[in-house]
Design an enzyme around this catalytic site. Sequence first.
Site, short mmCIF file in Angstrom:
data_model
loop_
_atom_site.label_atom_id
_atom_site.label_comp_id
_atom_site.label_asym_id
_atom_site.label_seq_id
_atom_site.Cartn_x
_atom_site.Cartn_y
_atom_site.Cartn_z
N GLU A 1 -9.26 -41.49 43.32
CA GLU A 1 -8.36 -42.08 44.31
C GLU A 1 -6.93 -42.02 43.77
O GLU A 1 -6.68 -42.29 42.61
CB GLU A 1 -8.76 -43.53 44.58
CG GLU A 1 -7.89 -44.22 45.63
CD GLU A 1 -8.31 -45.66 45.90
OE1 GLU A 1 -8.01 -46.16 46.98
OE2 GLU A 1 -8.93 -46.28 45.01
N LYS B 1 -9.12 -43.82 54.52
CA LYS B 1 -9.80 -45.04 54.06
C LYS B 1 -9.95 -46.02 55.21
O LYS B 1 -8.97 -46.41 55.85
CB LYS B 1 -9.00 -45.65 52.91
CG LYS B 1 -9.69 -46.80 52.19
CD LYS B 1 -8.85 -47.18 50.97
CE LYS B 1 -9.53 -48.20 50.09
NZ LYS B 1 -8.71 -48.48 48.88
N CYS C 1 -13.07 -45.95 47.64
CA CYS C 1 -12.97 -47.21 46.90
C CYS C 1 -13.59 -48.41 47.65
O CYS C 1 -14.80 -48.57 47.66
CB CYS C 1 -11.52 -47.48 46.52
SG CYS C 1 -11.33 -48.64 45.15
#
Length: 285
Positions: free
Chosen positions: A48, A120, A161
Amino acid sequence: MSSIKNNSFKLACIQLSVTADKTVNLLKAKSKILEASRNGAKVIVLPECFNSPYGTQYFTKYAENIPQGESVKILSEAAKEAKAFVVGGSIPERDDLTGKLYNTCLVYNTEGNLIAKHRKVHLFDIDVPGKIKFQESETLSPGNSLTQFETDYGKIGIGICYDIRFPEMAMIAARKGCIAMIYPGAFNLTTGPLHWELLQRSRALDNQFFVATCSPARDMSATYHAWGHSTIVDPSGQILATTEHEEAIIYADIDLEQIKVIRQSIPVSSQRRFDLYPNVAANED
């Protein structure tokens, strides 16, 4: 599972040291991708925010347009030269039409073509009293779609994440035929020791497929301290490869027969009671 041309492949996760110099980050990322390829990796993952320090104060400065950005071009070149599928961690993306910023993962095939883009979905907005407070939503907008991509080995799902904390994403991916979920991520020194490994093993075990995570290396001089510990987990929840917090490349041989054996041995997929609870993948195309 989706159709599979090859029953095994080598997966690599590059735990990259990220600096404030984007050019340095990009050149190192390409070098490490080519190194992983020379060592036989066919699916290669970056962390990331591999081109930028992680932090809301950096996202605007480092954000790029897709597909014109310099990080995009480096990823395409690296995938083509490596002759590998490259999961490009994530970069801060600027949508020129709306001005919004996203935390975005780009995936390239062996010809260097962009085949998937995942923004995301779940923004990292947390407040652990006395430990850490972080609000991605100060600068970022959330993505609004789930992402899977096809490889020569089968379909793979992508999360970034904090997305790993939401099991529905992995469940949907598994029920749509994915062989794995890949999560570029940058857990911190508070949540990392508590949940990083646990979440990966849980997603793998629940869905009986492979899970890989790829973190930046830890830099204690940076404003955000990544946990590191990039890891690859098999369909029974066992760790195939992991590392500590320094820069490293981890490798695992992914044997897709493992999925078949595990699912035949413990056939939870055929034992679910959708008469009692909903199938979260039922409305997905």
